[in-house]
Design a protein around this motif. Structure first.
Motif, short mmCIF file in Angstrom:
data_model
loop_
_atom_site.label_atom_id
_atom_site.label_comp_id
_atom_site.label_asym_id
_atom_site.label_seq_id
_atom_site.Cartn_x
_atom_site.Cartn_y
_atom_site.Cartn_z
N SER A 81 0.84 -1.19 0.00
CA SER A 81 0.00 0.00 0.00
C SER A 81 0.88 1.25 0.00
O SER A 81 1.85 1.32 0.75
N PRO A 82 0.57 2.25 -0.82
CA PRO A 82 1.37 3.47 -0.80
C PRO A 82 1.11 4.33 0.44
O PRO A 82 1.88 5.25 0.72
N PHE A 83 0.07 4.04 1.18
CA PHE A 83 -0.27 4.80 2.38
C PHE A 83 0.42 4.15 3.58
O PHE A 83 -0.16 3.34 4.29
N VAL A 84 1.69 4.50 3.79
CA VAL A 84 2.49 3.82 4.80
C VAL A 84 2.30 4.38 6.21
O VAL A 84 2.66 3.73 7.18
N SER A 85 1.75 5.57 6.33
CA SER A 85 1.52 6.16 7.65
C SER A 85 0.37 7.16 7.55
O SER A 85 -0.05 7.55 6.46
N ILE A 86 -0.10 7.59 8.70
CA ILE A 86 -1.18 8.58 8.72
C ILE A 86 -0.73 9.92 8.11
O ILE A 86 -1.48 10.51 7.34
N PRO A 87 0.49 10.42 8.39
CA PRO A 87 0.92 11.64 7.70
C PRO A 87 0.95 11.50 6.17
O PRO A 87 0.65 12.46 5.45
N HIS A 88 1.28 10.32 5.64
CA HIS A 88 1.24 10.11 4.20
C HIS A 88 -0.19 10.24 3.68
O HIS A 88 -0.42 10.81 2.60
N THR A 89 -1.16 9.71 4.42
CA THR A 89 -2.54 9.83 3.97
C THR A 89 -3.05 11.26 4.14
O THR A 89 -3.90 11.69 3.37
N PHE A 90 -2.54 11.99 5.13
CA PHE A 90 -2.88 13.41 5.24
C PHE A 90 -2.41 14.16 4.00
O PHE A 90 -3.13 15.02 3.47
N TRP A 91 -1.20 13.86 3.54
CA TRP A 91 -0.68 14.52 2.34
C TRP A 91 -1.55 14.17 1.13
O TRP A 91 -1.91 15.03 0.33
N TRP A 92 -1.94 12.90 1.01
CA TRP A 92 -2.81 12.49 -0.10
C TRP A 92 -4.14 13.25 -0.05
O TRP A 92 -4.62 13.74 -1.06
N ALA A 93 -4.74 13.35 1.15
CA ALA A 93 -6.02 14.03 1.28
C ALA A 93 -5.89 15.52 0.97
O ALA A 93 -6.76 16.11 0.32
N LEU A 94 -4.82 16.15 1.41
CA LEU A 94 -4.59 17.58 1.15
C LEU A 94 -4.42 17.84 -0.34
O LEU A 94 -5.06 18.74 -0.90
N VAL A 95 -3.59 17.05 -1.00
CA VAL A 95 -3.37 17.25 -2.43
C VAL A 95 -4.62 16.93 -3.22
O VAL A 95 -4.95 17.63 -4.18
N THR A 96 -5.35 15.91 -2.82
CA THR A 96 -6.59 15.56 -3.51
C THR A 96 -7.64 16.66 -3.36
O THR A 96 -8.35 16.98 -4.31
N ALA A 97 -7.73 17.25 -2.19
CA ALA A 97 -8.74 18.29 -1.95
C ALA A 97 -8.39 19.61 -2.63
O ALA A 97 -9.28 20.40 -2.93
N THR A 98 -7.12 19.86 -2.86
CA THR A 98 -6.72 21.17 -3.39
C THR A 98 -6.29 21.15 -4.85
O THR A 98 -5.97 22.18 -5.40
N THR A 99 -6.28 19.99 -5.50
CA THR A 99 -5.93 19.91 -6.92
C THR A 99 -7.02 19.14 -7.65
O THR A 99 -7.98 18.66 -7.07
N VAL A 100 -6.83 19.00 -8.94
CA VAL A 100 -7.82 18.34 -9.77
C VAL A 100 -7.70 16.82 -9.69
O VAL A 100 -8.69 16.11 -9.75
N GLY A 101 -6.48 16.31 -9.50
CA GLY A 101 -6.25 14.87 -9.58
C GLY A 101 -6.36 14.15 -8.26
O GLY A 101 -6.86 14.66 -7.27
N TYR A 102 -5.86 12.95 -8.26
CA TYR A 102 -5.86 12.09 -7.09
C TYR A 102 -4.58 12.23 -6.29
O TYR A 102 -4.13 11.27 -5.71
N GLY A 103 -3.96 13.35 -6.27
CA GLY A 103 -2.72 13.50 -5.51
C GLY A 103 -1.52 13.18 -6.38
O GLY A 103 -1.61 13.10 -7.58
N ASP A 104 -0.38 13.03 -5.74
CA ASP A 104 0.83 12.75 -6.50
C ASP A 104 1.26 11.31 -6.33
O ASP A 104 0.75 10.58 -5.49
N GLU A 105 2.17 10.87 -7.14
CA GLU A 105 2.77 9.54 -7.10
C GLU A 105 1.76 8.42 -7.30
O GLU A 105 1.98 7.30 -6.85
N ASN A 106 0.65 8.69 -7.94
CA ASN A 106 -0.37 7.68 -8.20
C ASN A 106 -0.85 6.97 -6.94
O ASN A 106 -1.12 5.78 -6.95
N ASN A 107 -0.94 7.69 -5.84
CA ASN A 107 -1.45 7.11 -4.58
C ASN A 107 -2.96 7.23 -4.56
O ASN A 107 -3.52 8.10 -3.93
N PHE A 108 -3.61 6.36 -5.28
CA PHE A 108 -5.06 6.40 -5.30
C PHE A 108 -5.61 5.03 -4.96
O PHE A 108 -4.95 4.02 -5.17
N PRO A 109 -6.81 4.98 -4.39
CA PRO A 109 -7.38 3.71 -4.01
C PRO A 109 -7.68 2.87 -5.26
O PRO A 109 -8.09 3.40 -6.28
N LYS A 110 -7.44 1.58 -5.16
CA LYS A 110 -7.73 0.66 -6.27
C LYS A 110 -8.73 -0.38 -5.79
O LYS A 110 -8.59 -0.93 -4.72
#
Length: 84
Positions: free
Chosen positions: A53-82
Motif C-alpha cells: 500500500s502506498p499509504f504507509v503512515s497517517i501523515p502520508h494519507t494526510f498529504w494524499w487528502a490535502l493534495v486531492t482536496a486542493t488539486t484536480v487529480g488524485y494527488g501525486d505519485e499515483n497514490n489512489f485507491p484501487k
C-alpha cells in the motif's frame, strides 16, 4: 482553512484505516493490499496477488487528502485507491 484541515484529518485517517485493513507484511514492514487474482497452473486455482500500500503512515494519507482536496487529480505519485 479550518474546514480544509478538518477534512484532511478525517479523510486521511479513514483512508489509512481502509488501506490498513488488509494484511501486514512483517518482512517489508508495510500493509499489503489486494491487487487482483492470478491463475496458478500448478494448483489449478485462483490466487490473490498482493502489492504494498502506498499509504504507509497517517501523515502520508494526510498529504494524499490535502493534495486531492486542493488539486484536480488524485494527488501525486499515483497514490489512489484501487478496487480489485
Amino acid at each position: 482553512v479550518f474546514n480544509l484541515l478538518l477534512g484532511v484529518m478525517i479523510f486521511g485517517s479513514l483512508m489509512y484505516l481502509a488501506e490498513g485493513a488488509s494484511k501486514w507484511d512483517e518482512v517489508e514492514q508495510v500493509f499489503m493490499r489486494r491487487a487482483g487474482k492470478t491463475w496458478n497452473f500448478t494448483s489449478l486455482q485462483w490466487e490473490e496477488t498482493w502489492e504494498p500500500s502506498p499509504f504507509v503512515s497517517i501523515p502520508h494519507t494526510f498529504w494524499w487528502a490535502l493534495v486531492t482536496a486542493t488539486t484536480v487529480g488524485y494527488g501525486d505519485e499515483n497514490n489512489f485507491p484501487k478496487t480489485p
